[in-house]
Design a protein around this motif. Structure first.
Motif, short mmCIF file in Angstrom:
data_model
loop_
_atom_site.label_atom_id
_atom_site.label_comp_id
_atom_site.label_asym_id
_atom_site.label_seq_id
_atom_site.Cartn_x
_atom_site.Cartn_y
_atom_site.Cartn_z
N VAL A 235 4.43 -6.10 -4.66
CA VAL A 235 4.03 -5.26 -5.81
C VAL A 235 4.13 -3.79 -5.44
O VAL A 235 4.63 -2.97 -6.21
CB VAL A 235 2.62 -5.64 -6.30
N ARG A 236 3.67 -3.44 -4.24
CA ARG A 236 3.77 -2.05 -3.78
C ARG A 236 5.22 -1.60 -3.74
O ARG A 236 5.55 -0.50 -4.17
CB ARG A 236 3.12 -1.90 -2.41
N ALA A 237 6.11 -2.45 -3.25
CA ALA A 237 7.54 -2.10 -3.18
C ALA A 237 8.11 -1.86 -4.58
O ALA A 237 8.88 -0.91 -4.79
CB ALA A 237 8.31 -3.21 -2.46
N LYS A 238 7.71 -2.70 -5.53
CA LYS A 238 8.19 -2.52 -6.90
C LYS A 238 7.69 -1.19 -7.47
O LYS A 238 8.44 -0.47 -8.13
CB LYS A 238 7.73 -3.68 -7.78
N LEU A 239 6.43 -0.87 -7.23
CA LEU A 239 5.88 0.39 -7.73
C LEU A 239 6.49 1.60 -7.03
O LEU A 239 6.69 2.65 -7.66
CB LEU A 239 4.36 0.42 -7.57
N GLU A 240 6.79 1.48 -5.74
CA GLU A 240 7.43 2.59 -5.03
C GLU A 240 8.75 2.96 -5.67
O GLU A 240 9.16 4.12 -5.66
CB GLU A 240 7.65 2.23 -3.56
N GLY B 256 3.98 7.11 -8.85
CA GLY B 256 2.77 7.77 -9.31
C GLY B 256 1.64 6.80 -9.60
O GLY B 256 0.47 7.19 -9.63
N TYR B 257 1.96 5.53 -9.80
CA TYR B 257 0.93 4.53 -10.06
C TYR B 257 0.22 4.07 -8.79
O TYR B 257 -0.80 3.41 -8.86
CB TYR B 257 1.51 3.30 -10.76
N LEU B 258 0.77 4.41 -7.64
CA LEU B 258 0.14 4.03 -6.38
C LEU B 258 -1.01 4.97 -6.07
O LEU B 258 -0.88 6.18 -6.23
CB LEU B 258 1.15 4.06 -5.23
N THR B 259 -2.11 4.42 -5.60
CA THR B 259 -3.23 5.25 -5.20
C THR B 259 -3.05 5.66 -3.75
O THR B 259 -2.50 4.89 -2.96
CB THR B 259 -4.56 4.53 -5.39
N PRO B 260 -3.53 6.85 -3.38
CA PRO B 260 -3.34 7.29 -1.99
C PRO B 260 -4.14 6.46 -1.01
O PRO B 260 -5.05 5.78 -1.31
CB PRO B 260 -3.84 8.74 -2.00
#
Length: 115
Positions: free
Chosen positions: A101-106, A111-115
């Motif tokens: 999921v993180r790879a898809k969002l990257e 911008g949808y990823l939280t720091p």
């Protein structure tokens, strides 16, 4: 940098970036309404393509390694294993799914990823 690929400069990533930049700096300020909306969509799509070109190969390697660690060859086999209860380590499964999921969002929208 020595290039060994069969294609000359500019690379596909550089071409995509140039078109995105052109749309952003020259076209977007000059249009409005429906054309402005579609120009923004095109800019976003080109950004996704740029990120996929840049990040995709490493993401694919990590995903394949995660699947292999779960004992499956691909996403379809993983889905079947989950349905059949053949994934013994829930934490490993969650880690692989979170990474996917993180790879898809990257790529789609970092911008949808939280720091």
């Amino acid at each position: 940098m020595t290039r060994t690929e069969p294609h000359d400069v500019p690379s596909a990533a550089e071409l995509v970036a140039a078109v995105r930049d052109f749309l952003e700096t020259d076209v977007l300020p000059a249009v409005d309404g429906r054309t402005r909306y579609h120009t923004r969509v095109a800019i976003n799509v080109l950004g996704m393509v740029e990120r996929e070109i840049e990040l995709g190969p490493a993401q694919a390697e990590r995903h394949a390694a995660g699947l292999a660690a779960l004992g499956v060859a691909d996403d379809a086999e993983l889905a079947a294993a989950v349905r059949e209860g053949r994934v013994p380590d829930d934490s490993a499964l969650v880690a692989v799914l979170e990474q996917a999921v993180r790879a898809k969002l990257e790529v789609a929208n970092p911008g949808y990823l939280t720091p």
